[in-house]
Write a protein that holds these residues in place. Structure first.
Motif, PDB file in Angstrom:
ATOM      1  N   ALA A 320      -2.183   8.034   2.003  1.00  6.51           N
ATOM      2  CA  ALA A 320      -0.739   8.284   2.090  1.00  6.51           C
ATOM      3  C   ALA A 320      -0.444   9.773   2.112  1.00  6.51           C
ATOM      4  O   ALA A 320       0.419  10.245   2.873  1.00  6.51           O
ATOM      5  CB  ALA A 320      -0.029   7.612   0.918  1.00  6.51           C
ATOM      6  N   GLU A 321      -1.156  10.535   1.300  1.00  6.94           N
ATOM      7  CA  GLU A 321      -0.950  11.987   1.296  1.00  6.94           C
ATOM      8  C   GLU A 321      -1.343  12.598   2.631  1.00  6.94           C
ATOM      9  O   GLU A 321      -0.668  13.499   3.147  1.00  6.94           O
ATOM     10  CB  GLU A 321      -1.774  12.605   0.167  1.00  6.94           C
ATOM     11  N   GLY A 322      -2.450  12.092   3.209  1.00  7.73           N
ATOM     12  CA  GLY A 322      -2.866  12.608   4.508  1.00  7.73           C
ATOM     13  C   GLY A 322      -1.876  12.288   5.608  1.00  7.73           C
ATOM     14  O   GLY A 322      -1.569  13.140   6.458  1.00  7.73           O
ATOM     15  N   LEU A 323      -1.337  11.072   5.626  1.00  2.70           N
ATOM     16  CA  LEU A 323      -0.371  10.687   6.652  1.00  2.70           C
ATOM     17  C   LEU A 323       0.966  11.397   6.469  1.00  2.70           C
ATOM     18  O   LEU A 323       1.730  11.558   7.432  1.00  2.70           O
ATOM     19  CB  LEU A 323      -0.155   9.170   6.619  1.00  2.70           C
ATOM     20  N   ASP A 324       1.251  11.818   5.258  1.00  7.37           N
ATOM     21  CA  ASP A 324       2.481  12.572   5.031  1.00  7.37           C
ATOM     22  C   ASP A 324       2.411  13.946   5.686  1.00  7.37           C
ATOM     23  O   ASP A 324       3.437  14.526   6.044  1.00  7.37           O
ATOM     24  CB  ASP A 324       2.719  12.708   3.527  1.00  7.37           C
ATOM     25  N   GLN A 325       1.194  14.457   5.876  1.00 10.77           N
ATOM     26  CA  GLN A 325       1.004  15.767   6.499  1.00 10.77           C
ATOM     27  C   GLN A 325       0.691  15.667   7.985  1.00 10.77           C
ATOM     28  O   GLN A 325       0.991  16.582   8.745  1.00 10.77           O
ATOM     29  CB  GLN A 325      -0.125  16.517   5.783  1.00 10.77           C
ATOM     30  N   ASP A 326       0.073  14.569   8.387  1.00  9.97           N
ATOM     31  CA  ASP A 326      -0.344  14.411   9.783  1.00  9.97           C
ATOM     32  C   ASP A 326      -0.280  12.929  10.110  1.00  9.97           C
ATOM     33  O   ASP A 326      -0.793  12.100   9.349  1.00  9.97           O
ATOM     34  CB  ASP A 326      -1.769  14.942   9.967  1.00  9.97           C
ATOM     35  N   PRO A 327       0.348  12.538  11.224  1.00  4.75           N
ATOM     36  CA  PRO A 327       0.458  11.107  11.545  1.00  4.75           C
ATOM     37  C   PRO A 327      -0.874  10.442  11.881  1.00  4.75           C
ATOM     38  O   PRO A 327      -0.926   9.218  12.005  1.00  4.75           O
ATOM     39  CB  PRO A 327       1.402  11.079  12.743  1.00  4.75           C
ATOM     40  N   ILE A 328      -1.920  11.234  12.045  1.00  2.27           N
ATOM     41  CA  ILE A 328      -3.245  10.665  12.298  1.00  2.27           C
ATOM     42  C   ILE A 328      -4.161  11.092  11.164  1.00  2.27           C
ATOM     43  O   ILE A 328      -4.369  12.287  10.935  1.00  2.27           O
ATOM     44  CB  ILE A 328      -3.819  11.125  13.653  1.00  2.27           C
ATOM     45  N   TYR A 329      -4.718  10.104  10.444  1.00  3.12           N
ATOM     46  CA  TYR A 329      -5.595  10.405   9.315  1.00  3.12           C
ATOM     47  C   TYR A 329      -6.956   9.779   9.578  1.00  3.12           C
ATOM     48  O   TYR A 329      -7.083   8.573   9.786  1.00  3.12           O
ATOM     49  CB  TYR A 329      -5.028   9.846   8.013  1.00  3.12           C
ATOM     50  N   GLN A 330      -7.982  10.645   9.599  1.00  3.99           N
ATOM     51  CA  GLN A 330      -9.346  10.182   9.768  1.00  3.99           C
ATOM     52  C   GLN A 330     -10.085  10.291   8.432  1.00  3.99           C
ATOM     53  O   GLN A 330     -10.059  11.339   7.783  1.00  3.99           O
ATOM     54  CB  GLN A 330     -10.082  11.009  10.824  1.00  3.99           C
ATOM     55  N   ASP A 331     -10.727   9.212   8.051  1.00  2.00           N
ATOM     56  CA  ASP A 331     -11.445   9.190   6.787  1.00  2.00           C
ATOM     57  C   ASP A 331     -12.552  10.241   6.802  1.00  2.00           C
ATOM     58  O   ASP A 331     -13.456  10.184   7.642  1.00  2.00           O
ATOM     59  CB  ASP A 331     -12.047   7.802   6.557  1.00  2.00           C
ATOM     60  N   PRO A 332     -12.527  11.214   5.866  1.00  2.00           N
ATOM     61  CA  PRO A 332     -13.538  12.272   5.891  1.00  2.00           C
ATOM     62  C   PRO A 332     -14.910  11.799   5.441  1.00  2.00           C
ATOM     63  O   PRO A 332     -15.908  12.481   5.704  1.00  2.00           O
ATOM     64  CB  PRO A 332     -12.962  13.317   4.921  1.00  2.00           C
ATOM     65  N   GLU A 333     -14.998  10.647   4.765  1.00  2.39           N
ATOM     66  CA  GLU A 333     -16.293  10.152   4.324  1.00  2.39           C
ATOM     67  C   GLU A 333     -17.051   9.444   5.436  1.00  2.39           C
ATOM     68  O   GLU A 333     -18.244   9.179   5.296  1.00  2.39           O
ATOM     69  CB  GLU A 333     -16.114   9.184   3.155  1.00  2.39           C
ATOM     70  N   SER A 334     -16.383   9.124   6.514  1.00  2.00           N
ATOM     71  CA  SER A 334     -16.989   8.384   7.617  1.00  2.00           C
ATOM     72  C   SER A 334     -17.193   9.311   8.808  1.00  2.00           C
ATOM     73  O   SER A 334     -16.526  10.341   8.935  1.00  2.00           O
ATOM     74  CB  SER A 334     -16.086   7.212   8.026  1.00  2.00           C
ATOM     75  N   PRO A 335     -18.113   8.942   9.699  1.00  2.00           N
ATOM     76  CA  PRO A 335     -18.267   9.731  10.933  1.00  2.00           C
ATOM     77  C   PRO A 335     -16.960   9.759  11.714  1.00  2.00           C
ATOM     78  O   PRO A 335     -16.263   8.744  11.829  1.00  2.00           O
ATOM     79  CB  PRO A 335     -19.360   8.967  11.696  1.00  2.00           C
ATOM     80  N   ARG A 336     -16.622  10.939  12.249  1.00  3.79           N
ATOM     81  CA  ARG A 336     -15.360  11.087  12.984  1.00  3.79           C
ATOM     82  C   ARG A 336     -15.401  10.310  14.294  1.00  3.79           C
ATOM     83  O   ARG A 336     -16.376  10.364  15.037  1.00  3.79           O
ATOM     84  CB  ARG A 336     -15.082  12.567  13.264  1.00  3.79           C
ATOM     85  N   ALA A 337     -14.314   9.578  14.544  1.00  5.08           N
ATOM     86  CA  ALA A 337     -14.219   8.789  15.772  1.00  5.08           C
ATOM     87  C   ALA A 337     -13.405   9.481  16.852  1.00  5.08           C
ATOM     88  O   ALA A 337     -13.490   9.121  18.022  1.00  5.08           O
ATOM     89  CB  ALA A 337     -13.604   7.425  15.467  1.00  5.08           C
ATOM     90  N   LEU A 338     -12.592  10.478  16.495  1.00  2.00           N
ATOM     91  CA  LEU A 338     -11.741  11.181  17.448  1.00  2.00           C
ATOM     92  C   LEU A 338     -12.094  12.654  17.464  1.00  2.00           C
ATOM     93  O   LEU A 338     -12.173  13.292  16.409  1.00  2.00           O
ATOM     94  CB  LEU A 338     -10.262  11.008  17.062  1.00  2.00           C
ATOM     95  N   ASP A 339     -12.307  13.201  18.665  1.00  4.94           N
ATOM     96  CA  ASP A 339     -12.548  14.637  18.767  1.00  4.94           C
ATOM     97  C   ASP A 339     -11.209  15.358  18.928  1.00  4.94           C
ATOM     98  O   ASP A 339     -10.138  14.744  18.904  1.00  4.94           O
ATOM     99  CB  ASP A 339     -13.505  14.942  19.917  1.00  4.94           C
TER     100      ASP A 339
END
Length: 698
Positions: A320-339
């Motif tokens: 929720a904190e991440g989406l409040d700052q950016d409408p796209i939130y990628q889990d930092p513990e997982s491999p990134r799916a979006l470049d």
């Protein structure tokens, strides 16, 4: 006074007249500067162009590298703060609040130890540990743990038997031991050193190959149901089996063919049956009830600790904190799916939709959905919880970077619920073979397809919302087992009673077969109806001994311990016991005593069978009960008659009575001349009284 004029045809002005003339050195310097500028102009422009191209290429390369390395960078950053990092995505299995427990164990290794507890699907084993080590730049023992056990470990710049410790932890412990116990075993092996660790790992591997996986430490709900059912069966089945089987088997044992006679006081046997056995059965039921909770002492079905509220809300707060700052939130513990390029494109599409007529906010959460997380792998519940924490209406898109699933939930936007957005093809929502083969599951392209469908969805005046999701399993109590005395315990009580009856029937059938086998070797005494014709008038000492022994055994088998034995039967039994105190050891008894034993033993059996006869045949007491009394001649010489009770055979043929009169060995004198047996024609009661008088028993 100065005036203006012309010199050699050139007009002069006051400014021109007063201007100093340029010197030769200045002119040469100016030319040199112009030449330098001209010479460097083209190379500089070329260099700028090359720099621009190189920057673009570097950006693309860095974009790809950043996508692959962001996970390791994030984890390395967390390890700089604390050498043990526990994910917040597995609160149902390994809550983040267990970090101090892992930290305490990590200090026992003797070397700098860095621990990562991550979802199994998000960790790439040794490759991830190597990347994290490179980012962190610190030597030490790096350990990777998933939701069940230690999976990988690598030592960088330190000496530690990492591989042997991993092998031992995996082979010595069952699958359900849990990550904390697995890490504890790992630490113990590390502390033992290289040689001991290698030997222990080899022994664990050999034992695993020969015996298989160790037995589970925990049971499941079905196992608890079985325990409850078994406990109920034991509480009723065992005591009832005791009450039914013990008297039955004891009675059968006493009455078995060929059994030795063991004469006991009827009152003692009665007390044993009426009090000791019921008390023992009741004590057995109480003992089973009290001991069952100690035998089946499991209270949980898993090694996972109970999560706290902060554990269950940690990831939701983070997202929720991440989406409040950016409408796209990628889990930092997982491999990134979006470049970066895909992110920029999706940001542009989101802004376009938000500014369009009837549009609104879009929130994309690229977060794994795991069964062990706070939402129990329920995307709808996850979106509902994030929306509740963020407090903003909009379109919530949940994309799983690990399995590639995409789910869309509308909270408060006026969109046609039957439009293209809800008719997305499965290749977009669940993926296809092409997306499954890609590391990133082609989430960038598929999310773009979602935004395209969103743009095409018709707007409505009424905002829609999916409402509250279905309730989840309580994460705090989901691993708790039901009480032992619950559920299937109650049917078990009923089945236990039925089983006791079934066991009694089975035992009775088996003992019946055994009895038939014993009867072939030890036939029962002659039936009463055959006694008049089968009993000899002049029996031998051996005949009297064998018959007395057989009758004593039969009486002991049939004598009931107070349930059906009336006063008559007990009195006759007592009199018999006085004549034969040593049971069937009758070899030393005189013929008259043996005859009295036979008479009273048969009378006892007759009373037990409900025969109300009180007299025996006066011609030969071995004939059995008398039918009536008559004056008969007992001697072929004398004419004197005696009043004697007669059996049916003697009554039908009175002329043979003198020949049938019982004569005792060894001299053949009539039985009634014996002091003891003289009371036999007067009835069993008087014979018994005579026996007690002779034994000085009142």
């Amino acid at each position: 006074m100065k005036t203006t004029g012309t010199v050699t045809g050139k007009a002069t002005t006051p400014y021109a007249a007063n201007r100093p003339r340029p010197r030769l050195g200045h002119l040469l310097l100016l030319c040199a500067l112009l030449l330098t500028a001209f010479a460097t102009a083209t190379p500089a422009q070329a260099a700028d162009t090359a720099d621009t191209a190189d920057t673009a290429d570097t950006a693309d390369t860095a974009d790809t590298a950043d996508t692959a390395d962001t996970q390791a960078a994030y984890l390395a950053k967390q390890l700089r703060t604390n050498p043990v990092y526990v994910t917040d995505q597995l609160p149902r299995e390994i809550p983040k609040s267990t970090t101090p427990a892992f930290t305490k164990l990590a200090k026992r290794t003797g070397v700098p130890t860095y621990v990562l507890v991550l979802p199994m699907e998000a960790a790439d084993g040794e490759a991830l540990l190597g990347a994290v080590h490179d980012r962190l730049g610190e030597d030490g023992l790096y350990v990777l743990i998933d939701d069940s056990s230690v999976t990988d470990a690598s030592a960088y710049g330190v000496t530690a038997p990492a591989d042997d410790a991993v092998t031992t932890a995996q082979y010595e412990l069952p699958f359900d031991a849990g990550p904390l116990r697995s890490f504890e075993r790992f630490v113990d092996v590390i502390a033992e050193g290289g040689e001991k660790a290698a030997a222990r790992a080899e022994a664990a591997r050999e034992k695993y190959d020969s015996d298989g996986e160790p037995a589970d430490l925990y049971i499941g709900p079905s196992d608890r149901d079985n325990q409850s059912f078994l406990t109920g069966m034991a509480i009723t089945g065992v005591p009832l089996a005791m009450l039914l089987l013990i008297p039955y088997v004891r009675r059968w044992w006493r009455r078995r063919p060929g059994a030795p006679v063991t004469l006991k006081k009827p009152q003692q046997s009665r007390r044993w049956t009426r009090w000791i056995l019921p008390v023992a059965a009741l004590a057995t039921a109480a003992a089973i009830t009290a001991s069952a909770p100690h035998v089946f002492d499991q209270t949980t079905s898993s090694a996972s600790p109970r999560p706290r509220a902060i554990d269950l809300n940690a990831r939701l707060d983070r997202v929720a904190e991440g989406l409040d700052q950016d409408p796209i939130y990628q889990d930092p513990e997982s491999p990134r799916a979006l470049d970066r390029t895909q992110l920029a494109q999706l940001h542009a599409r989101i802004e376009k939709f938000q500014s369009s007529k009837g549009g609104g906010p879009v929130f994309m959460a690229l977060v794994p959905q795991l069964y062990e997380d706070e939402s129990e792998s329920d995307e709808e519940y996850f979106a509902y919880a994030v929306h509740d924490k963020l407090g903003k209406d909009g379109l919530y898109i949940v994309a799983d970077p690990l399995d590639g699933y995409i789910n869309v939930f509308n909270y408060g936007l006026g969109l046609d619920s039957y439009g293209p957005l809800n008719d997305l093809p499965e290749s977009v929502t669940y993926g296809d073979e092409k997306s499954d083969a890609a590391d990133d599951h082609l989430l960038g392209e598929r999310l773009t397809s979602v935004m395209t469908a969103l743009d095409k969805t018709e707007r409505t005046d009424e905002p829609t919302t999916p409402g509250e999701p279905y309730p989840l399993t309580d994460p705090i109590t989901e691993d708790e087992l039901q009480p032992l005395f619950y559920g299937d315990f109650w049917p078990g009580l009923f089945i236990g009673a039925l089983m006791a009856g079934a066991v009694l029937g089975l035992v009775a059938a088996v003992l019946g077969i055994v009895r038939k086998s014993l009867l072939r070797r030890n036939p029962d005494p002659l039936q009463t109806s055959t006694l008049p014709t089968a009993s000899p008038a002049m029996p031998t000492q051996a005949y009297l001994r064998d018959t007395a022994r057989t009758e004593l055994r039969a009486m002991a088998r049939e004598f009931d311990t107070g349930e059906t034995a009336d006063t008559r039967a007990r009195n006759r039994y007592d009199a018999t016991m006085l004549l034969a105190p040593d049971g069937d050891a009758v070899d030393d008894l005189p013929p008259a005593t043996l005859t009295a034993v036979i008479i009273l033993a048969r009378a006892t059996r007759a009373a037990l069978a409900g025969d109300d006869s009180t007299l025996c045949c006066g011609v030969n007491p071995l004939h059995g009960p008398a039918k009536t009394s008559r004056h008969v001649r007992t001697s072929s010489v004398e004419t004197r008659r005696r009043m004697l009770p007669l059996c049916e055979v003697c009554l039908d043929d009175p002329h043979k009575i003198p020949a049938r009169l019982l004569k005792l060995p060894p001299n053949g004198r009539p039985y009634y001349e014996d002091e003891l047996l003289s009371e036999a024609p007067k009835g069993f009661t008087k014979l018994g009284r005579k026996v007690r008088e002779a034994a000085h028993v009142q």
